[in-house]
Design a protein around this motif. Structure first.
Motif, PDB file in Angstrom:
ATOM      1  N   SER A  54       0.834  -1.202   0.000  1.00  0.00           N
ATOM      2  CA  SER A  54       0.000   0.000   0.000  1.00  0.00           C
ATOM      3  C   SER A  54       0.871   1.255   0.000  1.00  0.00           C
ATOM      4  CB  SER A  54      -0.988  -0.006   1.160  1.00  0.00           C
ATOM      5  OG  SER A  54      -0.297  -0.090   2.367  1.00  0.00           O
ATOM      6  N   GLY A  55       2.023   1.202   0.706  1.00  0.00           N
ATOM      7  CA  GLY A  55       2.936   2.350   0.695  1.00  0.00           C
ATOM      8  C   GLY A  55       3.417   2.636  -0.712  1.00  0.00           C
ATOM      9  N   ALA A  56       3.799   1.584  -1.423  1.00  0.00           N
ATOM     10  CA  ALA A  56       4.291   1.772  -2.801  1.00  0.00           C
ATOM     11  C   ALA A  56       3.166   2.299  -3.691  1.00  0.00           C
ATOM     12  CB  ALA A  56       4.832   0.456  -3.340  1.00  0.00           C
ATOM     13  N   ALA A  57       1.949   1.806  -3.453  1.00  0.00           N
ATOM     14  CA  ALA A  57       0.828   2.218  -4.307  1.00  0.00           C
ATOM     15  C   ALA A  57       0.495   3.698  -4.122  1.00  0.00           C
ATOM     16  CB  ALA A  57      -0.398   1.355  -4.017  1.00  0.00           C
ATOM     17  N   LEU A  58       0.907   4.291  -2.975  1.00  0.00           N
ATOM     18  CA  LEU A  58       0.642   5.716  -2.751  1.00  0.00           C
ATOM     19  C   LEU A  58       1.625   6.622  -3.485  1.00  0.00           C
ATOM     20  CD1 LEU A  58      -0.315   5.924   1.035  1.00  0.00           C
ATOM     21  CD2 LEU A  58      -1.747   6.494  -0.930  1.00  0.00           C
ATOM     22  N   GLU A  59       2.728   6.043  -3.908  1.00  0.00           N
ATOM     23  CA  GLU A  59       3.750   6.891  -4.553  1.00  0.00           C
ATOM     24  C   GLU A  59       3.409   7.170  -6.012  1.00  0.00           C
ATOM     25  OE1 GLU A  59       7.745   5.659  -3.959  1.00  0.00           O
ATOM     26  OE2 GLU A  59       7.353   5.203  -1.840  1.00  0.00           O
ATOM     27  N   GLU A  60       3.587   8.417  -6.386  1.00  0.00           N
ATOM     28  CA  GLU A  60       3.222   8.824  -7.752  1.00  0.00           C
ATOM     29  C   GLU A  60       4.045   8.111  -8.811  1.00  0.00           C
ATOM     30  OE1 GLU A  60       3.584  13.052  -7.896  1.00  0.00           O
ATOM     31  OE2 GLU A  60       1.770  13.380  -6.688  1.00  0.00           O
TER      32      GLU A  60
END
Ligand SMILES: Cc1ncc(COP(=O)(O)O)c(C=O)c1O
Length: 390
Positions: A54-60
């Motif tokens: 989920s952290g990676a998915a938040l990155e543009e």
């Protein structure tokens, strides 16, 4: 009317669709079913893995195509994992390829190696994609019976040398779906010899390599001497880390084969979603504890089911690996009739062995994909059902 391709007709999924229709009909009629049919993990990935995802998915920056070969990081983590787990050295640049689930590779390897009319040796019973992938490529199946008396390993001596000579590839899968059988290193060494003799490409599906019980550690096909010269091995993070829906797997082994599969796939997909590769790399390098927990959960389920069914007079071999029990039918019925009655009378859904090939007849496959309280209820229902029948 638009006429679909003849290719579609070759995908005979009749047993599975019959059971699926029945399940829907029973659900519609209000039955509370316990579904032990599909091998989809019900457990969640470890929290750290979900956090990384989920952290990676938040990155543009994470939303571009990764392309077929994925990230260098993921490939190198796969190679390190292989070395630690199996003692096998892999070149992450040429001998590792990420997949959109191992199914992606299992289906597409046939398009990379099989022309219409080519022969392939396929286990029977076997996981259905091996036959389906072969049919989609226009190939012809040479069934290798997996029999109880051979520990559900193909008997290489029984394979007709003329057919072996004509065949281009052989599929294997241990720990096995649906029989739950496991294979030894010496079996794989025999396979390498056989492959060299008949110039076969060996494709080993190791989707359940990390799901084994009581300390048993499945071996990799690539541990056999000379295996990399003749074959490849498919892995999945779906069962190992409960990431089935994230669609991530990888294939390793012979560099030429990896290159050809990669070339084919470069025409079909644009790679795995980057956060999924990042989470997969994290899982493979840092989440080994979750594998141990997972195994224990399945081991408890296995013991509960085996004991509960044995109490009702249904004795099943105890699997050493996989998420399945391959259960001989206790009533003398054929596998489809038994599975239909079990669904109608007890509301427990299992897969008739016939769905995996002619040699699957006489068995049903039980997937241990519900938590213990649900399995307890399944056992109660099975006991009631068998009490009425045997
Ligand atoms: C033997 C076997 N291989 C491969 C797969 C596909 O797994 P993935 O989710 O990696 O595509 C499954 C899924 O059930 C399986 O049972």
């Amino acid at each position: 009317m638009h006429r679909p391709s003849k290719r579609l007709d070759s995908l005979g999924a009749s047993v599975f669709s019959e059971m699926d229709n029945l399940r829907r009909e029973l659900e519609k009629a209000g039955n509370q079913l316990i579904n032990l049919s599909i091998g989809s993990p019900d457990r969640a990935p470890a929290l750290e893995i979900r956090k990384i995802l989920s952290g990676a998915a938040l990155e543009e920056s994470q939303y571009g195509y990764t392309l077929t070969r994925g990230t260098a990081k993921f490939r190198s983590v796969c190679a390190e994992w292989y070395l630690n787990r199996f003692g096998v050295t892999l070149d992450p640049e040429t001998e590792v390829l990420p997949l959109m689930g191992s199914q992606d590779g299992l289906a597409h390897i046939f398009l990379a190696y099989i022309d219409p009319g080519d022969l392939a040796l396929i286990p029977d019973p076997g996981y259905p994609i091996y036959t389906a992938g072969l049919m989609l490529a226009g190939g012809e199946k040479v069934a290798m019976p997996l029999l109880k008396e051979n520990g559900f390993l193909p008997d290489l001596r029984q394979i007709d040398p003329n057919l072996a000579r004509k065949a281009k590839l052989m599929f294997l899968n241990y720990p096995n779906n649906p029989t739950a059988a496991v294979a030894s290193l010496s079996f794989f060494e025999d396979v390498v010899e056989f492959a060299k003799k008949y110039e076969l490409l060996i494709c080993h599906d190791a989707a359940y390599s990390e799901l084994a019980f009581e300390g048993y550690k499945p071996v990799s096909f690539l541990e056999a001497r000379g295996a990399k010269e003749v074959g490849i091995e498919f892995h999945s993070v779906s069962k190992t880390y409960n990431l089935a829906g994230a669609r991530l797997g990888f294939v390793v082994g012979n560099a030429d084969v990896i290159r050809n599969l990669s070339q084919l796939k470069a025409n079909i997909d644009y790679g795995v979603f980057r956060p999924v590769l990042t989470a997969g790399a994290y899982a493979l390098s840092s989440a080994q504890d979750s594998i141990a927990e997972n195994k224990l959960a399945y081991e408890r389920r296995r013991d509960l089911l085996i004991k509960g069914c044995a109490d009702a007079g249904w004795n099943m071999p105890i699997p050493q690996g996989s998420m399945f029990i391959w259960a001989p039918i206790p009533t003398g019925q054929d596998s489809v009739t038994f599975a239909i009655e079990l669904a109608r009378d007890a509301g427990v859904i299992v897969v008739p062995g016939l769905g995996f090939g002619d040699h699957g007849e006489g068995y049903v496959r039980i997937a241990m994909v519900q938590e213990e309280s649900v399995l307890q209820e399944a056992v109660r229902r099975i006991q009631g059902f068998l009490g009425r029948k045997i």
